[in-house]
Design an enzyme around this catalytic site. Structure first.
Site, PDB file in Angstrom:
ATOM      1  N   SER A  41       0.800  -1.226   0.000  1.00 33.30           N
ATOM      2  CA  SER A  41       0.000   0.000   0.000  1.00 33.30           C
ATOM      3  C   SER A  41       0.835   1.280   0.000  1.00 33.30           C
ATOM      4  O   SER A  41       0.509   2.215  -0.734  1.00 33.30           O
ATOM      5  CB  SER A  41      -0.975   0.001   1.176  1.00 33.30           C
ATOM      6  N   LYS A  57     -10.167  -5.799   9.936  1.00 37.78           N
ATOM      7  CA  LYS A  57     -11.273  -5.154   9.201  1.00 37.78           C
ATOM      8  C   LYS A  57     -12.593  -5.168   9.986  1.00 37.78           C
ATOM      9  O   LYS A  57     -13.415  -4.270   9.817  1.00 37.78           O
ATOM     10  CB  LYS A  57     -11.454  -5.802   7.828  1.00 37.78           C
ATOM     11  N   ALA A  82     -13.626 -12.072   3.261  1.00 37.70           N
ATOM     12  CA  ALA A  82     -13.277 -11.620   1.913  1.00 37.70           C
ATOM     13  C   ALA A  82     -14.474 -11.776   0.969  1.00 37.70           C
ATOM     14  O   ALA A  82     -14.763 -10.895   0.155  1.00 37.70           O
ATOM     15  CB  ALA A  82     -12.080 -12.408   1.395  1.00 37.70           C
ATOM     16  N   ARG A 105     -16.633 -24.610   1.899  1.00 33.65           N
ATOM     17  CA  ARG A 105     -16.378 -25.880   2.597  1.00 33.65           C
ATOM     18  C   ARG A 105     -17.419 -26.082   3.692  1.00 33.65           C
ATOM     19  O   ARG A 105     -18.011 -27.152   3.814  1.00 33.65           O
ATOM     20  CB  ARG A 105     -14.963 -25.828   3.183  1.00 33.65           C
ATOM     21  N   TYR A 154      -2.755 -12.289  -4.383  1.00 33.56           N
ATOM     22  CA  TYR A 154      -1.823 -11.875  -5.425  1.00 33.56           C
ATOM     23  C   TYR A 154      -0.418 -12.250  -5.001  1.00 33.56           C
ATOM     24  O   TYR A 154      -0.181 -12.600  -3.842  1.00 33.56           O
ATOM     25  CB  TYR A 154      -1.927 -10.369  -5.691  1.00 33.56           C
TER      26      TYR A 154
HETATM   27  P1  ATR Z   1     -11.001 -14.060   5.064  1.00 35.23           P
HETATM   28  O1  ATR Z   1     -11.189 -12.819   5.892  1.00 35.23           O
HETATM   29  O2  ATR Z   1      -9.706 -14.131   4.310  1.00 35.23           O
HETATM   30  O3  ATR Z   1     -12.185 -14.333   4.197  1.00 35.23           O
HETATM   31  P2  ATR Z   1     -11.955 -16.073   6.840  1.00 35.23           P
HETATM   32  O4  ATR Z   1     -13.105 -15.196   7.218  1.00 35.23           O
HETATM   33  O5  ATR Z   1     -11.233 -16.854   7.871  1.00 35.23           O
HETATM   34  O6  ATR Z   1     -10.826 -15.231   6.115  1.00 35.23           O
HETATM   35  O7  ATR Z   1     -12.479 -17.069   5.694  1.00 35.23           O
HETATM   36  C1  ATR Z   1     -11.650 -18.000   5.079  1.00 35.23           C
HETATM   37  C2  ATR Z   1     -12.410 -18.694   3.958  1.00 35.23           C
HETATM   38  O8  ATR Z   1     -11.543 -19.630   3.325  1.00 35.23           O
HETATM   39  C3  ATR Z   1     -13.618 -19.487   4.423  1.00 35.23           C
HETATM   40  O9  ATR Z   1     -14.580 -19.498   3.402  1.00 35.23           O
HETATM   41  C4  ATR Z   1     -12.997 -20.868   4.624  1.00 35.23           C
HETATM   42  O10 ATR Z   1     -13.921 -21.939   4.571  1.00 35.23           O
HETATM   43  P3  ATR Z   1     -14.711 -22.378   5.923  1.00 35.23           P
HETATM   44  O11 ATR Z   1     -15.791 -21.355   6.108  1.00 35.23           O
HETATM   45  O12 ATR Z   1     -15.210 -23.735   5.643  1.00 35.23           O
HETATM   46  O13 ATR Z   1     -13.686 -22.336   7.029  1.00 35.23           O
HETATM   47  C5  ATR Z   1     -12.097 -20.941   3.434  1.00 35.23           C
HETATM   48  N1  ATR Z   1     -11.019 -21.932   3.584  1.00 35.23           N
HETATM   49  C6  ATR Z   1      -9.888 -21.802   4.319  1.00 35.23           C
HETATM   50  N2  ATR Z   1      -9.122 -22.918   4.206  1.00 35.23           N
HETATM   51  C7  ATR Z   1      -9.793 -23.761   3.375  1.00 35.23           C
HETATM   52  C8  ATR Z   1      -9.520 -25.072   2.851  1.00 35.23           C
HETATM   53  N3  ATR Z   1      -8.385 -25.731   3.147  1.00 35.23           N
HETATM   54  N4  ATR Z   1     -10.436 -25.618   2.025  1.00 35.23           N
HETATM   55  C9  ATR Z   1     -11.562 -24.962   1.700  1.00 35.23           C
HETATM   56  N5  ATR Z   1     -11.875 -23.732   2.163  1.00 35.23           N
HETATM   57  C10 ATR Z   1     -11.008 -23.133   2.986  1.00 35.23           C
END
Ligand code: ATR
Length: 284
Positions: free
Chosen positions: A25, A74, A139, A160, A230
């Site tokens: 940034s 955030k 996100a 998932r 990225y």
């Molecule tokens: P962010 O703020 O980056 O979105 P988060 O709120 O922790 O971080 O969300 C991570 C996302 O990545 C979720 O959708 C998570 O799936 P779950 O809701 O089932 O936890 C997904 N995610 C993380 N690791 C994963 C994996 N190995 N396989 C599939 N989905 C994954």
């Protein structure tokens, strides 16, 4: 006199996160400032994991005009703001804070960033498209409304943990604003036989190099596979490439969300193409 004293008179901004050392940034905002002839200073600030609010208050007292907020703050920024823009409210998270006499305004430019990158930089209008959004964390929540506002024909959320995707769909249904768009939640397995024009990876799997168990049939011919991460080829990008999709990473989104924050703060919209190219050149 040295630059530091000169800088005392300039408007100050920062990005706050933890970790923060690798944030691009400062480089992006300094390039915007130079290109638009805006005099400002943009710094990197590491906040302790349990000290986000104190860090932001200290910056405000020091006269900073605003900050960008990144992982993992955030949601705390959302709670800290005493006024929210509509898009921050919809996203349930804040990535841009504006400090003024009345207090702290919370905004979210992430959704605008991804939409601009897809529609303007990659030249893919989203109206009428079939979109698959993978992930149901912060996100994904952050970009859901701006994607729907582009009037796709269909938006499917897959995750998932299916319940989280279902809750996101329910929230959209309750709000009623996008009744004309088909918004659904599916488990990964249930995507078999469905094809999408735009597939967006909003999971954090790129960070851990994990693959997603997605059916190969999700990419329609000429589909765009967009990873919000990225800086490197993620397993999702490799998978999409091997099944014929056009692949993009989230660098354009990063630069576009920054441009939108810059516009919110300064009232001037910076050009983004050169800055994107500069960052790509650096990482090669
Ligand atoms: P962010 O703020 O980056 O979105 P988060 O709120 O922790 O971080 O969300 C991570 C996302 O990545 C979720 O959708 C998570 O799936 P779950 O809701 O089932 O936890 C997904 N995610 C993380 N690791 C994963 C994996 N190995 N396989 C599939 N989905 C994954």
């Amino acid at each position: 006199m040295n630059n530091q004293n000169d800088n005392m008179d300039l408007d100050r901004y920062a990005v706050v996160g933890n970790p923060i050392a690798h944030s691009k940034s400062p480089m992006i905002h300094q390039a915007f400032a130079k290109n638009t002839r805006q005099d400002l200073v943009y710094e990197r600030v590491l906040a302790p994991l349990d000290g986000f609010v104190e860090t932001v208050q200290a910056l405000r007292i020091q006269g900073f005009k605003g900050v960008n907020v990144t992982v993992p703050f955030k949601l705390e920024a959302f709670q800290l703001a005493n006024q929210l823009t509509e898009r921050a409210h919809d996203a349930g998270a804040v990535n841009t804070l504006i400090f003024n006499d009345e207090g702290v305004i919370g905004d979210n430019t992430d959704g605008t960033g991804i939409v601009r990158d897809i529609e303007q930089n990659l030249c893919i209008p989203l109206a009428g498209k079939r979109i698959l959004l993978i992930g149901a964390g912060g996100a994904a929540e952050g970009v859901l409304h701006p994607l729907l506002a582009c009037s796709p024909a269909l938006l499917v959320i897959t995750n998932r943990t299916l319940d989280k995707a279902i809750s996101m769909v329910k929230k959209v249904e309750e709000q009623g604003e996008y009744r004309y768009i088909s918004v659904n939640a599916y488990a990964f397995d249930d995507l078999r036989g469905q094809a999408f024009d735009v597939v967006i990876n909003a999971t954090s799997t790129g960070l851990t190099d994990s693959s997603l168990p997605l059916p190969a049939t999700i990419f329609s011919p000429q589909a765009l596979a967009y990873d919000m991460m990225y800086g490197r080829e993620t397993p999702f990008m490799a998978f999409a490439r091997s099944h014929g999709a056009n692949v993009a990473d989230g660098l354009g989104m990063l630069v576009e969300q920054a441009a939108e924050a810059f516009y919110v703060w300064r009232g001037v919209r910076p050009e983004t193409q050169d800055v994107m190219q500069q960052i790509r050149n650096l990482s090669q």
